[in-house]
Write a protein that holds these residues in place. Sequence first.
Motif, PDB file in Angstrom:
ATOM      1  N   GLU A 192       0.828  -1.205   0.000  1.00  0.00           N
ATOM      2  CA  GLU A 192       0.000   0.000   0.000  1.00  0.00           C
ATOM      3  C   GLU A 192       0.861   1.253   0.000  1.00  0.00           C
ATOM      4  OE1 GLU A 192      -3.622   2.087   2.607  1.00  0.00           O
ATOM      5  OE2 GLU A 192      -2.532   0.354   3.394  1.00  0.00           O
ATOM      6  N   ALA A 193       1.966   1.231   0.778  1.00  0.00           N
ATOM      7  CA  ALA A 193       2.855   2.382   0.817  1.00  0.00           C
ATOM      8  C   ALA A 193       3.539   2.589  -0.532  1.00  0.00           C
ATOM      9  CB  ALA A 193       3.906   2.194   1.914  1.00  0.00           C
ATOM     10  N   ALA A 194       3.930   1.490  -1.185  1.00  0.00           N
ATOM     11  CA  ALA A 194       4.564   1.605  -2.499  1.00  0.00           C
ATOM     12  C   ALA A 194       3.600   2.209  -3.511  1.00  0.00           C
ATOM     13  CB  ALA A 194       5.046   0.238  -2.968  1.00  0.00           C
ATOM     14  N   ALA A 195       2.352   1.773  -3.484  1.00  0.00           N
ATOM     15  CA  ALA A 195       1.364   2.309  -4.413  1.00  0.00           C
ATOM     16  C   ALA A 195       1.089   3.789  -4.123  1.00  0.00           C
ATOM     17  CB  ALA A 195       0.075   1.509  -4.321  1.00  0.00           C
ATOM     18  N   PHE A 196       1.011   4.149  -2.851  1.00  0.00           N
ATOM     19  CA  PHE A 196       0.768   5.543  -2.480  1.00  0.00           C
ATOM     20  C   PHE A 196       1.947   6.415  -2.895  1.00  0.00           C
ATOM     21  CE2 PHE A 196       0.742   9.032   0.724  1.00  0.00           C
ATOM     22  CZ  PHE A 196      -0.475   9.599   0.374  1.00  0.00           C
ATOM     23  N   MET A 197       3.164   5.865  -2.766  1.00  0.00           N
ATOM     24  CA  MET A 197       4.344   6.597  -3.213  1.00  0.00           C
ATOM     25  C   MET A 197       4.218   6.970  -4.688  1.00  0.00           C
ATOM     26  SD  MET A 197       7.275   5.992  -5.203  1.00  0.00           S
ATOM     27  CE  MET A 197       7.661   4.263  -5.045  1.00  0.00           C
ATOM     28  N   GLY A 198       3.738   6.026  -5.506  1.00  0.00           N
ATOM     29  CA  GLY A 198       3.543   6.324  -6.917  1.00  0.00           C
ATOM     30  C   GLY A 198       2.527   7.429  -7.131  1.00  0.00           C
ATOM     31  N   GLN A 199       1.473   7.441  -6.336  1.00  0.00           N
ATOM     32  CA  GLN A 199       0.464   8.494  -6.456  1.00  0.00           C
ATOM     33  C   GLN A 199       1.037   9.859  -6.075  1.00  0.00           C
ATOM     34  OE1 GLN A 199      -2.420   6.657  -3.817  1.00  0.00           O
ATOM     35  NE2 GLN A 199      -3.711   6.064  -5.542  1.00  0.00           N
ATOM     36  N   VAL A 200       1.875   9.892  -5.028  1.00  0.00           N
ATOM     37  CA  VAL A 200       2.482  11.161  -4.614  1.00  0.00           C
ATOM     38  C   VAL A 200       3.382  11.694  -5.725  1.00  0.00           C
ATOM     39  CG1 VAL A 200       4.020  12.267  -2.953  1.00  0.00           C
ATOM     40  CG2 VAL A 200       2.372  10.570  -2.169  1.00  0.00           C
ATOM     41  N   ARG A 201       4.211  10.830  -6.296  1.00  0.00           N
ATOM     42  CA  ARG A 201       5.110  11.255  -7.370  1.00  0.00           C
ATOM     43  C   ARG A 201       4.331  11.805  -8.565  1.00  0.00           C
ATOM     44  NH1 ARG A 201       8.296   7.364 -10.163  1.00  0.00           N
ATOM     45  NH2 ARG A 201       8.851   9.200 -11.379  1.00  0.00           N
ATOM     46  N   ILE A 202       3.296  11.088  -8.959  1.00  0.00           N
ATOM     47  CA  ILE A 202       2.489  11.537 -10.100  1.00  0.00           C
ATOM     48  C   ILE A 202       1.799  12.857  -9.766  1.00  0.00           C
ATOM     49  CG2 ILE A 202       0.478  10.988 -11.521  1.00  0.00           C
ATOM     50  CD1 ILE A 202       1.291   8.030 -11.252  1.00  0.00           C
ATOM     51  N   GLY A 203       1.292  12.970  -8.539  1.00  0.00           N
ATOM     52  CA  GLY A 203       0.635  14.206  -8.126  1.00  0.00           C
ATOM     53  C   GLY A 203       1.582  15.391  -8.153  1.00  0.00           C
ATOM     54  N   LEU A 204       2.813  15.208  -7.672  1.00  0.00           N
ATOM     55  CA  LEU A 204       3.786  16.294  -7.687  1.00  0.00           C
ATOM     56  C   LEU A 204       4.116  16.710  -9.115  1.00  0.00           C
ATOM     57  CD1 LEU A 204       6.216  15.069  -4.878  1.00  0.00           C
ATOM     58  CD2 LEU A 204       4.764  17.100  -4.779  1.00  0.00           C
ATOM     59  N   ARG A 205       4.268  15.759  -9.995  1.00  0.00           N
ATOM     60  CA  ARG A 205       4.569  16.082 -11.399  1.00  0.00           C
ATOM     61  C   ARG A 205       3.409  16.853 -12.035  1.00  0.00           C
ATOM     62  NH1 ARG A 205       8.183  12.520 -15.035  1.00  0.00           N
ATOM     63  NH2 ARG A 205       9.864  11.868 -13.641  1.00  0.00           N
ATOM     64  N   ALA A 206       2.198  16.396 -11.775  1.00  0.00           N
ATOM     65  CA  ALA A 206       1.040  17.055 -12.380  1.00  0.00           C
ATOM     66  C   ALA A 206       0.893  18.487 -11.887  1.00  0.00           C
ATOM     67  CB  ALA A 206      -0.222  16.248 -12.075  1.00  0.00           C
ATOM     68  N   VAL A 207       1.060  18.685 -10.589  1.00  0.00           N
ATOM     69  CA  VAL A 207       0.909  20.027 -10.029  1.00  0.00           C
ATOM     70  C   VAL A 207       2.033  20.945 -10.493  1.00  0.00           C
ATOM     71  CG1 VAL A 207       0.930  21.338  -7.887  1.00  0.00           C
ATOM     72  CG2 VAL A 207      -0.399  19.236  -8.025  1.00  0.00           C
ATOM     73  N   ALA A 208       3.275  20.408 -10.553  1.00  0.00           N
ATOM     74  CA  ALA A 208       4.425  21.224 -10.915  1.00  0.00           C
ATOM     75  C   ALA A 208       4.338  21.735 -12.346  1.00  0.00           C
ATOM     76  CB  ALA A 208       5.712  20.432 -10.727  1.00  0.00           C
ATOM     77  N   ALA A 209       3.558  21.084 -13.197  1.00  0.00           N
ATOM     78  CA  ALA A 209       3.416  21.541 -14.581  1.00  0.00           C
ATOM     79  C   ALA A 209       2.722  22.888 -14.660  1.00  0.00           C
ATOM     80  CB  ALA A 209       2.647  20.504 -15.396  1.00  0.00           C
ATOM     81  N   THR A 210       1.946  23.244 -13.639  1.00  0.00           N
ATOM     82  CA  THR A 210       1.207  24.510 -13.654  1.00  0.00           C
ATOM     83  C   THR A 210       1.599  25.445 -12.514  1.00  0.00           C
ATOM     84  OG1 THR A 210      -0.596  23.511 -12.368  1.00  0.00           O
ATOM     85  CG2 THR A 210      -0.783  23.447 -14.773  1.00  0.00           C
ATOM     86  N   ALA A 211       2.395  24.954 -11.553  1.00  0.00           N
ATOM     87  CA  ALA A 211       2.819  25.787 -10.419  1.00  0.00           C
ATOM     88  C   ALA A 211       4.250  25.413 -10.079  1.00  0.00           C
ATOM     89  CB  ALA A 211       1.909  25.569  -9.217  1.00  0.00           C
ATOM     90  N   ALA A 212       5.209  26.095 -10.700  1.00  0.00           N
ATOM     91  CA  ALA A 212       6.600  25.722 -10.542  1.00  0.00           C
ATOM     92  C   ALA A 212       7.157  26.085  -9.169  1.00  0.00           C
ATOM     93  CB  ALA A 212       7.451  26.371 -11.638  1.00  0.00           C
ATOM     94  N   ASP A 213       6.573  27.073  -8.482  1.00  0.00           N
ATOM     95  CA  ASP A 213       7.065  27.467  -7.171  1.00  0.00           C
ATOM     96  C   ASP A 213       6.951  26.290  -6.197  1.00  0.00           C
ATOM     97  OD1 ASP A 213       7.699  29.770  -5.161  1.00  0.00           O
ATOM     98  OD2 ASP A 213       6.030  28.657  -4.278  1.00  0.00           O
ATOM     99  N   PRO A 214       8.049  25.860  -5.564  1.00  0.00           N
ATOM    100  CA  PRO A 214       8.013  24.669  -4.709  1.00  0.00           C
ATOM    101  C   PRO A 214       6.970  24.720  -3.602  1.00  0.00           C
ATOM    102  CG  PRO A 214      10.272  25.263  -5.181  1.00  0.00           C
ATOM    103  CD  PRO A 214       9.425  26.378  -5.709  1.00  0.00           C
ATOM    104  N   GLY A 215       6.766  25.901  -3.005  1.00  0.00           N
ATOM    105  CA  GLY A 215       5.766  26.002  -1.947  1.00  0.00           C
ATOM    106  C   GLY A 215       4.366  25.740  -2.461  1.00  0.00           C
ATOM    107  N   GLN A 216       4.044  26.300  -3.627  1.00  0.00           N
ATOM    108  CA  GLN A 216       2.731  26.059  -4.219  1.00  0.00           C
ATOM    109  C   GLN A 216       2.564  24.601  -4.629  1.00  0.00           C
ATOM    110  OE1 GLN A 216       2.103  28.790  -7.448  1.00  0.00           O
ATOM    111  NE2 GLN A 216       2.293  30.615  -6.174  1.00  0.00           N
ATOM    112  N   VAL A 217       3.646  24.008  -5.144  1.00  0.00           N
ATOM    113  CA  VAL A 217       3.578  22.599  -5.547  1.00  0.00           C
ATOM    114  C   VAL A 217       3.215  21.721  -4.352  1.00  0.00           C
ATOM    115  CG1 VAL A 217       4.923  20.635  -6.380  1.00  0.00           C
ATOM    116  CG2 VAL A 217       5.159  22.858  -7.488  1.00  0.00           C
ATOM    117  N   LEU A 218       3.901  21.919  -3.237  1.00  0.00           N
ATOM    118  CA  LEU A 218       3.616  21.096  -2.061  1.00  0.00           C
ATOM    119  C   LEU A 218       2.222  21.375  -1.509  1.00  0.00           C
ATOM    120  CD1 LEU A 218       6.989  21.051  -0.059  1.00  0.00           C
ATOM    121  CD2 LEU A 218       6.079  19.365  -1.665  1.00  0.00           C
ATOM    122  N   SER A 219       1.808  22.638  -1.505  1.00  0.00           N
ATOM    123  CA  SER A 219       0.494  22.977  -0.979  1.00  0.00           C
ATOM    124  C   SER A 219      -0.621  22.326  -1.798  1.00  0.00           C
ATOM    125  CB  SER A 219       0.323  24.495  -0.950  1.00  0.00           C
ATOM    126  OG  SER A 219      -0.937  24.855  -0.418  1.00  0.00           O
TER     127      SER A 219
END
Length: 274
Positions: free
Chosen positions: A101-128
């Motif tokens: 479950e943790a491995a699968a969730f890790m994949g979701q976090v990585r994909i989520g960060l990539r998707a968000v970073a495409a429209t919000a490059a500022d690291p603080g906004q990406v994490l938020s």
Amino acid sequence: MTRRRPPRHASADELLTELGRLTQQALERAELQKARVELAEALQRELLPAELPELPGLRAAARYAPARHGLNIGGDWYDGFPLPDGSLAFSIGDVQGHDVEAAAFMGQVRIGLRAVAATAADPGQVLSRANDLLLSMDTRLFATCSFLRFDPATRELSHARAGHVPWVWATPDGRWGLGEDEGGLPLGVLAEESYPVTRRVLPASCAFVLVTDGVIEGPAFPITAGLDEVARVTRAGVHAEPAELAAAVIKVADLTGHADDAAVLVLRHDRPPA
């Protein structure tokens, strides 16, 4: 007077039969656990990037080490990818939990960060935004994370962290330190959390080493001692290639007797020729 029947002693054949049944159950449980560990390892390796991006003046390398025992595997990751504006993004993190479950969730976090970073490059906004995205998934897990953005035009490295351990930096002239930048809560804990951003213009030559706590913490090895050892290795290998430095840092996990999986991300900056 009622006579009690003396207890019947099991025969040798019955004892052997029972022993065989218990042995078979133990083997089945061991095979099941082995299969789950192998599945988690396979998920982890498939979800981690095959290579990291580079730009003139910035090179990157990473290493991953699975846990030594049991199911303590599946939550640590590293990543790197180009952004639409020509800069590079990097992340490293650790998901709570140690199983499939943790491995699968890790994949979701990585994909989520990539998707968000495409429209919000500022690291603080990406994490938020990634934090709110994970909370909307109604998961029971959370993750610590460091997210970085390197701008090749200005040589600025911006960084935000969500409950993650500090990084280590060093320069060839002997300077070094810990990147204990102000941060926020881990991802997936509290909605609308803000993540401060630290910005620094990189010197002509320097190395940054980011790790997960599996590298620097063990059963009888405190995080402070682990960070000190990573700092020593980083200072000694500041002239080395990123892959060599990453390989040296991941060996710190052997000293700590880590029960968790471990990841290392190394960024090496050298000012490109004019």
